[in-house]
Write a protein that holds these residues in place. Structure first.
Motif, short mmCIF file in Angstrom:
data_model
loop_
_atom_site.label_atom_id
_atom_site.label_comp_id
_atom_site.label_asym_id
_atom_site.label_seq_id
_atom_site.Cartn_x
_atom_site.Cartn_y
_atom_site.Cartn_z
N ASP A 181 0.83 -1.21 0.00
CA ASP A 181 0.00 0.00 0.00
C ASP A 181 0.86 1.26 0.00
N LEU A 182 1.98 1.22 -0.74
CA LEU A 182 2.88 2.35 -0.84
C LEU A 182 2.36 3.38 -1.84
N SER A 183 2.53 4.64 -1.51
CA SER A 183 2.20 5.71 -2.46
C SER A 183 3.13 5.63 -3.66
N PRO A 184 2.77 6.26 -4.79
CA PRO A 184 3.70 6.28 -5.93
C PRO A 184 5.06 6.85 -5.56
N GLU A 185 5.09 7.87 -4.70
CA GLU A 185 6.35 8.46 -4.27
C GLU A 185 7.18 7.44 -3.49
N ALA A 186 6.53 6.69 -2.61
CA ALA A 186 7.23 5.65 -1.85
C ALA A 186 7.71 4.53 -2.76
N GLN A 187 6.90 4.18 -3.75
CA GLN A 187 7.32 3.15 -4.70
C GLN A 187 8.55 3.59 -5.49
N ALA A 188 8.62 4.88 -5.83
CA ALA A 188 9.78 5.39 -6.55
C ALA A 188 11.04 5.30 -5.69
N ALA A 189 10.91 5.58 -4.39
CA ALA A 189 12.06 5.47 -3.49
C ALA A 189 12.52 4.02 -3.39
N VAL A 190 11.57 3.09 -3.30
CA VAL A 190 11.92 1.67 -3.25
C VAL A 190 12.65 1.26 -4.53
N ALA A 191 12.16 1.72 -5.67
CA ALA A 191 12.79 1.37 -6.94
C ALA A 191 14.23 1.87 -6.99
N ALA A 192 14.47 3.08 -6.47
CA ALA A 192 15.83 3.63 -6.45
C ALA A 192 16.75 2.77 -5.59
N TYR A 193 16.24 2.32 -4.44
CA TYR A 193 17.05 1.45 -3.57
C TYR A 193 17.31 0.11 -4.25
N GLU A 194 16.28 -0.51 -4.81
CA GLU A 194 16.44 -1.83 -5.41
C GLU A 194 17.44 -1.79 -6.57
N ALA A 195 17.50 -0.67 -7.28
CA ALA A 195 18.40 -0.55 -8.42
C ALA A 195 19.86 -0.44 -8.01
N THR A 196 20.12 -0.08 -6.76
CA THR A 196 21.50 0.18 -6.33
C THR A 196 21.96 -0.69 -5.17
N LYS A 197 21.07 -1.48 -4.58
CA LYS A 197 21.37 -2.15 -3.31
C LYS A 197 22.58 -3.07 -3.36
N ASP A 198 22.87 -3.65 -4.52
CA ASP A 198 23.98 -4.60 -4.59
C ASP A 198 25.34 -3.92 -4.59
N GLU A 199 25.38 -2.62 -4.85
CA GLU A 199 26.64 -1.89 -4.89
C GLU A 199 26.56 -0.59 -4.10
N LEU A 200 25.80 -0.59 -3.03
CA LEU A 200 25.59 0.64 -2.29
C LEU A 200 26.88 1.28 -1.75
N PRO A 201 27.80 0.52 -1.19
CA PRO A 201 29.03 1.18 -0.72
C PRO A 201 29.73 1.95 -1.84
N LYS A 202 29.80 1.36 -3.01
CA LYS A 202 30.41 2.04 -4.16
C LYS A 202 29.66 3.31 -4.51
N TYR A 203 28.34 3.21 -4.60
CA TYR A 203 27.54 4.36 -5.00
C TYR A 203 27.58 5.46 -3.94
N LEU A 204 27.63 5.09 -2.67
CA LEU A 204 27.70 6.10 -1.62
C LEU A 204 28.99 6.92 -1.73
N HIS A 205 30.07 6.28 -2.09
CA HIS A 205 31.32 7.01 -2.26
C HIS A 205 31.32 7.85 -3.53
N GLU A 206 30.57 7.42 -4.54
CA GLU A 206 30.62 8.11 -5.83
C GLU A 206 29.54 9.18 -5.99
N CYS A 207 28.51 9.18 -5.14
CA CYS A 207 27.47 10.20 -5.26
C CYS A 207 28.03 11.55 -4.77
#
Length: 246
Positions: A181-207
């Motif tokens: 029952d997530l809002s579209p905004e919440a679904q977009a946040a989930v999608a952003a996490y799912e797209a990066t979760k396997d390499e989050l340490p790398k992305y955190l350093h590069e953002c």
């Protein structure tokens, strides 16, 4: 009439900054500030340190810290050996304190703002996103609405700079809730996490936020922020302080 920005009709929502926290109200509000405040709060809670959110480090903050017998954090760039600041690495290394006033214009300001809202406010980072989601699920036996607020950062003119690391942190928390029952905004946040979760340490350093901290000598703080699911604590805001709940 209900505001069109309130994400009404959904059990879980998502928005940005202090204004979003006012507009998208929830029974439980997760404040997310991954590279600063909420990661620092989880590190403090891991060590049994209660954190008192505050907006700015000024004379009123000095008086506020004295009122509660708490240590007042110094500015990140002003910290010397043994000082504690908004840097989670500095909190991890400090000794001899049990109460900490931790000012910041973003996550801490939002937490302070919500302290009288009637909502249950929790501090969420990538370090405790699963633990926080599990805790929320246990609290919701009677129902209720959950909102994740990404703190973001500030441009030089004071306007909100959406910070992608906070989007990932909020999305990671909302993903762990496993709700439909997530809002579209919440679904977009989930999608952003799912797209990066396997390499989050790398992305955190590069953002942008990670590069900024590294440029100023705080790469260790990015490392701490990247400790996904390494904390079991859920800091809950009660009577002006964020304290450890498990």
């Amino acid at each position: 009439m209900t505001s069109p920005y309130a994400q009404a009709g959904f059990g879980a929502g998502f928005d940005w900054g202090p204004v979003g926290a006012e507009v998208v109200a929830g029974d439980i509000v997760a404040v997310v500030d991954v590279l600063s405040f909420t990661t620092s709060v989880t590190v403090a809670a891991d060590r049994g340190i209660d954190v008192y959110p505050y907006r700015w480090r000024d004379e009123t903050a000095v008086a506020y810290a004295q009122e509660y017998g708490a240590t007042l954090a110094v500015g990140r760039s002003a910290a010397g050996p043994g000082d504690v600041s908004l840097s989670p690495a500095s909190i991890r290394g400090v000794t001899g304190i049990t109460k900490l006033v931790l000012p910041s214009p973003n996550g801490s300001t939002i937490a302070k703002q919500l302290s009288d809202s009637g909502a249950t406010v929790i501090a969420v980072s990538l370090r405790n996103r699963q633990a926080a989601a599990d805790w929320v699920s246990r609290q919701r036996s009677a129902g209720g609405r959950v909102v994740a607020i990404a703190a973001g950062e500030r441009w030089p003119d004071g306007s909100l700079r959406p910070a992608v690391e906070d989007l990932w942190g909020a999305g990671g928390f909302l993903s762990a809730l496993r709700r439909d029952d997530l809002s579209p905004e919440a679904q977009a946040a989930v999608a952003a996490y799912e797209a990066t979760k396997d390499e989050l340490p790398k992305y955190l350093h590069e953002c942008a936020g990670g590069r900024e901290l590294t440029a100023y000598g705080f790469a260790a703080d990015v490392d701490v922020a990247a400790e996904v699911d390494q904390s079991e604590v859920v800091p809950v805001l009660v009577d002006g302080r964020l304290f450890r709940s498990t």
